[in-house]
Motif scaffolding. Structure first.
Motif, PDB file in Angstrom:
ATOM      1  N   ILE A 136      81.179  50.541 -20.260  1.00  0.00           N
ATOM      2  CA  ILE A 136      80.236  50.872 -19.190  1.00  0.00           C
ATOM      3  C   ILE A 136      80.922  50.510 -17.881  1.00  0.00           C
ATOM      4  N   VAL A 137      81.449  51.509 -17.190  1.00  0.00           N
ATOM      5  CA  VAL A 137      82.333  51.289 -16.048  1.00  0.00           C
ATOM      6  C   VAL A 137      81.543  51.462 -14.744  1.00  0.00           C
ATOM      7  N   THR A 138      81.790  50.579 -13.807  1.00  0.00           N
ATOM      8  CA  THR A 138      81.147  50.720 -12.499  1.00  0.00           C
ATOM      9  C   THR A 138      81.695  51.949 -11.773  1.00  0.00           C
ATOM     10  N   GLY A 139      80.809  52.714 -11.160  1.00  0.00           N
ATOM     11  CA  GLY A 139      81.236  53.823 -10.325  1.00  0.00           C
ATOM     12  C   GLY A 139      81.503  53.352  -8.914  1.00  0.00           C
ATOM     13  N   PHE A 140      82.180  54.204  -8.113  1.00  0.00           N
ATOM     14  CA  PHE A 140      82.206  53.990  -6.673  1.00  0.00           C
ATOM     15  C   PHE A 140      83.280  53.027  -6.190  1.00  0.00           C
ATOM     16  N   ASN A 141      83.744  52.119  -7.041  1.00  0.00           N
ATOM     17  CA  ASN A 141      84.686  51.114  -6.548  1.00  0.00           C
ATOM     18  C   ASN A 141      86.005  51.149  -7.295  1.00  0.00           C
ATOM     19  N   GLY A 142      87.014  50.518  -6.693  1.00  0.00           N
ATOM     20  CA  GLY A 142      88.331  50.388  -7.288  1.00  0.00           C
ATOM     21  C   GLY A 142      89.042  49.219  -6.639  1.00  0.00           C
ATOM     22  N   ALA A 143      90.352  49.254  -6.666  1.00  0.00           N
ATOM     23  CA  ALA A 143      91.145  48.199  -6.029  1.00  0.00           C
ATOM     24  C   ALA A 143      92.537  48.736  -5.752  1.00  0.00           C
ATOM     25  N   THR A 144      93.192  48.151  -4.768  1.00  0.00           N
ATOM     26  CA  THR A 144      94.579  48.507  -4.472  1.00  0.00           C
ATOM     27  C   THR A 144      95.483  47.953  -5.565  1.00  0.00           C
ATOM     28  N   LEU A 145      96.751  48.349  -5.526  1.00  0.00           N
ATOM     29  CA  LEU A 145      97.699  47.854  -6.533  1.00  0.00           C
ATOM     30  C   LEU A 145      97.801  46.341  -6.532  1.00  0.00           C
ATOM     31  N   ASP A 146      97.611  45.719  -5.346  1.00  0.00           N
ATOM     32  CA  ASP A 146      97.676  44.264  -5.285  1.00  0.00           C
ATOM     33  C   ASP A 146      96.305  43.602  -5.430  1.00  0.00           C
ATOM     34  N   GLY A 147      95.296  44.387  -5.877  1.00  0.00           N
ATOM     35  CA  GLY A 147      94.021  43.800  -6.266  1.00  0.00           C
ATOM     36  C   GLY A 147      92.965  43.682  -5.195  1.00  0.00           C
ATOM     37  N   ARG A 148      93.143  44.271  -4.019  1.00  0.00           N
ATOM     38  CA  ARG A 148      92.122  44.185  -2.976  1.00  0.00           C
ATOM     39  C   ARG A 148      91.010  45.200  -3.255  1.00  0.00           C
ATOM     40  N   PRO A 149      89.742  44.759  -3.254  1.00  0.00           N
ATOM     41  CA  PRO A 149      88.641  45.661  -3.603  1.00  0.00           C
ATOM     42  C   PRO A 149      88.491  46.797  -2.605  1.00  0.00           C
ATOM     43  N   THR A 150      88.200  47.995  -3.115  1.00  0.00           N
ATOM     44  CA  THR A 150      87.972  49.177  -2.293  1.00  0.00           C
ATOM     45  C   THR A 150      86.755  49.935  -2.823  1.00  0.00           C
ATOM     46  N   THR A 151      86.264  50.877  -2.029  1.00  0.00           N
ATOM     47  CA  THR A 151      85.261  51.819  -2.511  1.00  0.00           C
ATOM     48  C   THR A 151      85.683  53.228  -2.119  1.00  0.00           C
ATOM     49  N   LEU A 152      85.083  54.215  -2.796  1.00  0.00           N
ATOM     50  CA  LEU A 152      85.441  55.614  -2.581  1.00  0.00           C
ATOM     51  C   LEU A 152      84.517  56.314  -1.604  1.00  0.00           C
ATOM     52  N   GLY A 153      83.617  55.578  -0.953  1.00  0.00           N
ATOM     53  CA  GLY A 153      82.666  56.191  -0.034  1.00  0.00           C
ATOM     54  C   GLY A 153      81.359  56.488  -0.740  1.00  0.00           C
ATOM     55  N   ARG A 154      80.302  56.719   0.079  1.00  0.00           N
ATOM     56  CA  ARG A 154      78.981  56.962  -0.482  1.00  0.00           C
ATOM     57  C   ARG A 154      79.015  58.181  -1.404  1.00  0.00           C
ATOM     58  N   GLY A 155      78.326  58.046  -2.542  1.00  0.00           N
ATOM     59  CA  GLY A 155      78.324  59.124  -3.521  1.00  0.00           C
ATOM     60  C   GLY A 155      79.562  59.141  -4.393  1.00  0.00           C
ATOM     61  N   GLY A 156      80.392  58.112  -4.269  1.00  0.00           N
ATOM     62  CA  GLY A 156      81.674  58.109  -4.958  1.00  0.00           C
ATOM     63  C   GLY A 156      81.627  57.847  -6.443  1.00  0.00           C
ATOM     64  N   SER A 157      80.444  57.566  -7.010  1.00  0.00           N
ATOM     65  CA  SER A 157      80.367  57.348  -8.459  1.00  0.00           C
ATOM     66  C   SER A 157      80.711  58.610  -9.238  1.00  0.00           C
ATOM     67  N   ASP A 158      80.287  59.778  -8.733  1.00  0.00           N
ATOM     68  CA  ASP A 158      80.693  61.046  -9.353  1.00  0.00           C
ATOM     69  C   ASP A 158      82.216  61.140  -9.376  1.00  0.00           C
ATOM     70  N   PHE A 159      82.810  60.823  -8.250  1.00  0.00           N
ATOM     71  CA  PHE A 159      84.258  60.891  -8.105  1.00  0.00           C
ATOM     72  C   PHE A 159      84.936  59.935  -9.084  1.00  0.00           C
ATOM     73  N   SER A 160      84.399  58.727  -9.207  1.00  0.00           N
ATOM     74  CA  SER A 160      84.942  57.756 -10.167  1.00  0.00           C
ATOM     75  C   SER A 160      84.940  58.323 -11.579  1.00  0.00           C
ATOM     76  N   GLY A 161      83.805  58.944 -11.934  1.00  0.00           N
ATOM     77  CA  GLY A 161      83.701  59.502 -13.274  1.00  0.00           C
ATOM     78  C   GLY A 161      84.700  60.612 -13.527  1.00  0.00           C
ATOM     79  N   SER A 162      84.885  61.478 -12.527  1.00  0.00           N
ATOM     80  CA  SER A 162      85.822  62.585 -12.720  1.00  0.00           C
ATOM     81  C   SER A 162      87.260  62.077 -12.802  1.00  0.00           C
ATOM     82  N   ILE A 163      87.570  61.028 -12.060  1.00  0.00           N
ATOM     83  CA  ILE A 163      88.914  60.442 -12.130  1.00  0.00           C
ATOM     84  C   ILE A 163      89.175  59.898 -13.534  1.00  0.00           C
TER      85      ILE A 163
END
Length: 478
Positions: free
Chosen positions: A191-218
């Motif tokens: 069960i994976v969180t949508g919308f967020n990620g991290a840089t290669l060195d581990g800094r938290p990021t988000t994909l912008g509002r509505g980005g959970s769809d984008f997370s799923g497609s990735i």
């Protein structure tokens, strides 16, 4: 992995204990047939609550922070209580309190600092998705379905543009192989969180509002999924917004390109960037309604039936602004002014929704989102300061009383007389057309009108093109 299904549940589909149970039942049904990865949004309205809390923190409003924290805690604690029996709640309750504590720590840090660093905001607002992933995974485990909440920051690798990060697909593919595939191999449902990620060195990021769809497609792309399903609260992608058009109908099937154009021009079903990772692998997408599981939904596929000429749907945006630039003399080189204006738009990181120009006066106008007007005008005025100062250009004209409507369909190419019919239908409603734009693909006709006539124009086009449910007999648009 063969026949892998990636599913994404939106905020309304995760909005209560009842909806989480439904999501869990869908996961159970599909996991019996094939491997499944599930991506979840925060519970409905939670991301807004988190952002509002951070605004209070930045303003030094401790009372506002405390009030929102109570609401945040009560909603998730109550959902946990309704989902799980007392003997099953320990892990979920502990996880909720830990995540609430993490968010409080960030909010307190922002309050002391007096500003909201983008990196801290990204880390904080992803907690909404982490809370919903925790609740769904714990409920599945309680129901005898092995599941595990996965923070997408462990999987989805992005650049460092906080607030609107771009995924790095090859790095994400490697991480997904290390984190997700072992769970699937062990029979555990991630069960994976949508919308967020991290840089290669581990800094938290988000994909912008509505980005959970984008997370799923990735994830669907990097895991080589066979399908990607998006669960929302509507029956599928429609021929128009049913709030504006009574006989709008659900489209059976549309293409990637059509869906992307609709999303870009205001349709709310998909995030505009959702389909890009899937195109190369031609992974089909289904938009489905978790509130009406018997409805088939809309299939989004690489190519559709375009033998029937004409549009598929009409969509609109009303939170837009039209900015016009006009030379004071026809002698000025309009193409250079256009080029520098576009550079200014790029510097403002603004999307051009429509662009139109005249040949003689070399004047031109473009449509942007209303929220971007201030930074766009600042960049244009700075980039063309000399021309404005010497009177070579007239002052910028910014019109906030406009709306955009877009008619979309791959089958429109070469459809004789279609544009004329559309414009005539709008004019019969006494709605003035301010600007028109059509791309070289002929897939989208964008029309700018006064905002008070936008809904009349939408209904007129929908009727003229025979897009509605009552007109669908004998008109195969899919």
């Amino acid at each position: 992995m063969e026949k892998l299904l990636v599913m994404k549940f939106g905020g309304t589909s995760m909005g209560s204990a009842e909806r989480i149970r439904v999501a869990a039942e869908i996961c159970r049904e599909e996991a019996r047939k094939r491997p499944v990865v599930t991506v979840v949004s925060a519970m409905s309205k939670i991301t807004d609550l988190l952002l509002d809390t951070l605004r209070h923190a930045e303003a030094g409003d401790a009372t506002g922070v405390d009030t929102n924290m109570r609401e945040l805690a009560e909603r998730h604690r109550e959902t946990c209580r309704l989902l799980l029996k007392p003997q099953q709640r320990a892990a979920a309750s502990s996880g909720i309190e830990e995540l609430l504590s993490d968010f409080r720590r960030i909010a307190d840090g922002i309050r002391m600092l007096g500003e909201r660093p983008p990196r801290s905001v990204d880390e904080a607002i992803a907690i909404g998705e982490r809370l919903s992933a925790l609740l769904l995974s714990e409920y599945l485990n309680a129901e005898g379905i092995p599941a595990r909440a996965v923070n997408a920051s462990e999987v989805l690798v992005t650049d460092a543009v906080f607030g609107s990060a771009t995924p790095l697909l090859e790095e994400t593919r490697k991480k997904a192989g290390e984190v997700i595939r072992p769970l699937l191999d062990a029979g555990i449902l991630p069960i994976v969180t949508g919308f967020n990620g991290a840089t290669l060195d581990g800094r938290p990021t988000t994909l912008g509002r509505g980005g959970s769809d984008f997370s799923g497609s990735i994830l669907a792309a990097v895991l080589d999924a066979s399908e990607f399903w998006i669960w929302t609260d509507v029956d599928g992608i429609m021929s128009a917004d049913p709030r504006s058009v009574q006989n709008a109908r659900v489209l059976d099937e549309i293409t990637y390109s059509e869906a992307a154009e609709l999303a870009y021009n205001g349709a709310k079903v998909l995030h505009p960037r959702t389909l890009a990772p899937l195109a190369e692998k031609q992974i089909p997408v289904w938009s489905k309604n978790s509130f009406a599981r018997d409805k088939p939904g809309t299939k989004i596929a690489p190519a559709g039936n375009t033998s029937q000429q004409g549009p598929k749907a009409v969509t609109s945006m009303n939170d837009v602004a039209l900015i016009s630039i006009e030379p004071a003399s026809a002698a000025i080189a309009g193409s250079r002014i256009m080029a520098r204006a576009l550079e200014a738009l790029a510097a403002a990181n603004a999307e051009v929704l429509a662009f139109s120009s005249s040949s003689y006066r070399q004047s031109f106008c473009f449509l942007v989102r209303r929220a971007e007007v201030e930074k766009v005008t600042e960049q244009i005025e700075a980039g063309l300061a000399l021309e404005f100062a010497h009177g070579y250009l007239k002052p910028l004209d910014v019109n906030l009383q406009v709306g955009l409507l877009a008619v979309v369909g791959e089958g429109m190419r070469g459809s004789s007389g279609l544009a004329g019919r559309i414009f005539s239908a709008i004019s019969r409603q006494n709605v003035n057309i301010i600007a028109i734009a059509q791309g070289s693909s002929e897939m989208t006709i964008s029309i700018v009108v006064h905002r008070d006539g936008l809904e009349r124009a939408i209904r007129a086009i929908h009727e003229e093109c025979g897009l509605g449910a009552l007109n669908a007999v004998g008109v195969n648009l899919t």
